[in-house]
Design an enzyme around this catalytic site. Sequence first.
Site, mmCIF file in Angstrom:
data_model
loop_
_atom_site.group_PDB
_atom_site.id
_atom_site.type_symbol
_atom_site.label_atom_id
_atom_site.label_comp_id
_atom_site.label_asym_id
_atom_site.label_seq_id
_atom_site.Cartn_x
_atom_site.Cartn_y
_atom_site.Cartn_z
ATOM 1 N N ASP A 188 0.663 -0.740 -0.193
ATOM 2 C CA ASP A 188 -0.006 0.217 0.192
ATOM 3 C C ASP A 188 0.867 1.419 0.135
ATOM 4 O O ASP A 188 2.056 1.163 1.115
ATOM 5 C CB ASP A 188 -0.870 0.334 1.156
ATOM 6 C CG ASP A 188 -2.428 -0.856 1.221
ATOM 7 O OD1 ASP A 188 -2.705 -1.514 0.693
ATOM 8 O OD2 ASP A 188 -3.076 -1.067 1.906
ATOM 9 N N ASP B 269 -13.760 -5.262 -2.857
ATOM 10 C CA ASP B 269 -13.721 -4.732 -1.915
ATOM 11 C C ASP B 269 -14.932 -6.018 -1.790
ATOM 12 O O ASP B 269 -16.035 -4.999 -1.412
ATOM 13 C CB ASP B 269 -13.475 -4.099 -1.072
ATOM 14 C CG ASP B 269 -12.245 -3.260 -1.694
ATOM 15 O OD1 ASP B 269 -11.634 -4.190 -1.773
ATOM 16 O OD2 ASP B 269 -11.831 -2.528 -1.511
#
Lengths: 251, 199
Positions: free
Chosen positions: A11, A130
């Site tokens: 990330d 997600d």
Amino acid sequence: MLTKRIIPCLDIKDGRTVKGVNFENIRDAGDPVELAINYAKQGADELVFLDITATNEKRKTLSELVTRIAKHINIPFTVGGGISSVEDVSVLLNAGADKISVNTSAFKNPQLINDLANQFGSQCVVLAIDTKFEGGDWFVYLNGGRVKTETKTIDWAKQGVALGAGEILLTSMNNDGTKDGFAIDITKAVSEAVNVPVIASGGAGTMEHFSDIFTSGKADAALAASVFHYKEIGIPELKKFLKTKNIEIRI
Amino acid sequence: MKIAIIKYNAGNIRSVAFALERIGITPIITDDADEIRSADKVIFPGVGEASSAMKYLSERKLDEVIISLTQPVLGICLGVQLMCNFSEEGNIKCLGIFNQDVKKFSQTEGVKGGLKIPQIGWNTISDLKSPLFKNIKENSYMYFVHSYFVELGENTIATTNYGINYSSALNKDNFYAVQFHTEKSSDVGQNILENFIKL
């Protein structure tokens, strides 16, 4: 035979690697290029970089970072986070990314998947989803997991592939950050519902979790972040372990 | 040594340039016919769609340039497919260097549970027969991303299995072609690129 893939995920925020738990509590985890080189040397099959800042002013920083990564590593990598147009993708692919991933923007404008597939080919379009199990089913969440939709994950995965997505990156929010294992049920369901590879994400804690998601979960690839960042699982050991479980893996 | 990478409307051209830079070579990326003809080695890379790529090449007469080359030429991924006779992707006539057609992986031909298309990931290459694979071990893993393939034939110099056995590399005279991405296949891929440079 085609192998299962091990994919460390980084990330990225303001050009640095960061790691959160359940999409929150973000902390610094080092220089992305250095980490990427290290992962490639250890035998990672691919890398994913998710830009979690992804504001317009940061775009340039991201494409510069992508070029630095492309210069230094000799394995494929995907870049995602805040990509919302053909132009964004063009910049990142030209900077040296092999694939890009789209999430919220594709859900809000499914035609984007089609446009990207037509322009650059399905092979570089990864649909990131997600998902969260709630009230008896798995639903799609947007905006880094902050916004619930009423769309079932399976339906969106099928639609995305029909529109031209070449791969699905499926992150279970219930499992992400828990280290209790990947979400086997939904991964298996999606993998059986679409004819493109599925990357499972969220929940990796032990080496058995990886073998489980490849066998029971029918995943084509498994993505993890913190277990690799914090060296709780070494990629060479993980690959040796999977080999002993008769899982096709590149060593 | 002058290494030219053919510039056209396909992706991953810079990745190939970066891979060459990692082995100490600075290539030129060009669509200029004279620059391409005068290079010691020519690389014809690409990720993309066959019919739009062929259209782009023929509009610039690069198709004629490529088939007339006499120095070693290496096609990568889409490059392989464009070097064959005909591609099912967009049903387009290609360069015809290799007398083979390019077909789409079929869902029904597949392995248990069905083939996933595109093939994305690491697969082995075997039955290696070319100086391109000098010191490369049988069953080395290479990185593949493709939905279309070339069947086995007289020009096959490497074989890979995805549902069926197919040509993962081809050679005819000075023309070499690899379906996998040498530039993304870790150290082994790098060694194959080095072998090509030394041809």
